[in-house]
Design a protein around this motif. Structure first.
Motif, PDB file in Angstrom:
ATOM      1  N   LYS A  47       0.939  -1.218   0.057  1.00 15.71           N
ATOM      2  CA  LYS A  47       0.067  -0.035  -0.038  1.00 15.71           C
ATOM      3  C   LYS A  47       1.032   1.284  -0.103  1.00 15.71           C
ATOM      4  CE  LYS A  47      -2.235   0.883   3.712  1.00 15.71           C
ATOM      5  NZ  LYS A  47      -3.494   0.876   4.806  1.00 15.71           N
ATOM      6  N   THR A  48       0.326   2.279  -0.800  1.00 16.42           N
ATOM      7  CA  THR A  48       1.179   3.505  -0.825  1.00 16.42           C
ATOM      8  C   THR A  48       0.421   4.706  -0.857  1.00 16.42           C
ATOM      9  OG1 THR A  48       2.934   4.634  -1.927  1.00 16.42           O
ATOM     10  CG2 THR A  48       1.644   3.525  -3.487  1.00 16.42           C
ATOM     11  N   LYS A  49       0.697   5.714  -0.161  1.00 16.60           N
ATOM     12  CA  LYS A  49      -0.303   6.747  -0.099  1.00 16.60           C
ATOM     13  C   LYS A  49       0.152   7.978  -1.115  1.00 16.60           C
ATOM     14  CE  LYS A  49      -2.133   8.588   3.617  1.00 16.60           C
ATOM     15  NZ  LYS A  49      -3.359   8.368   3.493  1.00 16.60           N
ATOM     16  N   VAL A  50      -0.758   8.202  -2.323  1.00 19.65           N
ATOM     17  CA  VAL A  50      -0.374   9.146  -3.293  1.00 19.65           C
ATOM     18  C   VAL A  50      -1.413  10.145  -3.784  1.00 19.65           C
ATOM     19  CG1 VAL A  50       1.131   7.497  -4.537  1.00 19.65           C
ATOM     20  CG2 VAL A  50      -1.290   7.264  -4.844  1.00 19.65           C
ATOM     21  N   ALA A  51      -1.219  11.190  -4.236  1.00 18.99           N
ATOM     22  CA  ALA A  51      -2.246  12.046  -4.590  1.00 18.99           C
ATOM     23  C   ALA A  51      -3.080  11.705  -5.707  1.00 18.99           C
ATOM     24  CB  ALA A  51      -1.405  13.467  -5.066  1.00 18.99           C
ATOM     25  N   VAL A  52      -4.497  12.022  -5.688  1.00 19.41           N
ATOM     26  CA  VAL A  52      -5.285  11.863  -6.900  1.00 19.41           C
ATOM     27  C   VAL A  52      -4.838  12.482  -7.922  1.00 19.41           C
ATOM     28  CG1 VAL A  52      -7.632  12.356  -7.474  1.00 19.41           C
ATOM     29  CG2 VAL A  52      -7.444  11.336  -5.068  1.00 19.41           C
ATOM     30  N   GLY A  53      -5.010  11.786  -9.141  1.00 20.31           N
ATOM     31  CA  GLY A  53      -4.418  12.438 -10.227  1.00 20.31           C
ATOM     32  C   GLY A  53      -3.101  12.363 -10.569  1.00 20.31           C
ATOM     33  N   SER A  54      -2.201  11.665  -9.673  1.00 23.35           N
ATOM     34  CA  SER A  54      -0.921  11.550  -9.904  1.00 23.35           C
ATOM     35  C   SER A  54      -0.709  10.206 -10.952  1.00 23.35           C
ATOM     36  CB  SER A  54      -0.018  11.451  -8.607  1.00 23.35           C
ATOM     37  OG  SER A  54      -0.709  10.216  -7.903  1.00 23.35           O
ATOM     38  N   SER A  55       0.451  10.044 -11.327  1.00 23.13           N
ATOM     39  CA  SER A  55       0.750   8.894 -12.211  1.00 23.13           C
ATOM     40  C   SER A  55       0.830   7.504 -11.479  1.00 23.13           C
ATOM     41  CB  SER A  55       2.279   8.982 -12.873  1.00 23.13           C
ATOM     42  OG  SER A  55       2.638   7.825 -13.298  1.00 23.13           O
TER      43      SER A  55
END
Length: 107
Positions: A47-55
């Motif tokens: 699991k990783t936390k990333v921004a919506v819309g990122s690649s």
């Protein structure tokens, strides 16, 4: 009532000036339009936390997951994953969808 209007005016001016400055410098960080971070769970159960819309490709790399890339242009579909068991997405060209967290990707 006047105080509320003053506060709203100040906030809107701050957002406008921040937006203008960042667009002028071509930066993609904008405190007024910032997208939320979501947890993305890949088929390797990382699991990783990333921004919506990122690649999605960058998110997969961050999670240590290597999709079965073929053309890396979104044409062949070899890297295609299911999003929450439903729609399909191609991580080679796809973006992190704006869905409730966690977003589970499956092969």
């Amino acid at each position: 009532f006047c105080i509320l209007l003053t506060v709203l005016f100040i906030l809107s001016v701050d957002c406008f000036s921040t937006t203008f400055i960042f667009q002028h410098k071509r930066l993609q960080t904008n405190k007024c339009l910032r997208m939320a971070d979501v947890d993305v769970v890949f088929p390797n159960n990382k699991k990783t936390k990333v921004a919506v819309g990122s690649s999605l490709k960058d998110a997969a790399k961050k999670a240590g997951f290597s999709p079965n890339y073929g053309c890396e242009e979104g044409k062949c579909g070899s890297c295609e994953l299911k999003v929450n068991g439903k729609q399909k997405i191609r991580p080679c060209i796809g973006k992190v969808p704006n869905l409730p967290s966690p977003i589970k990707l499956e092969e």
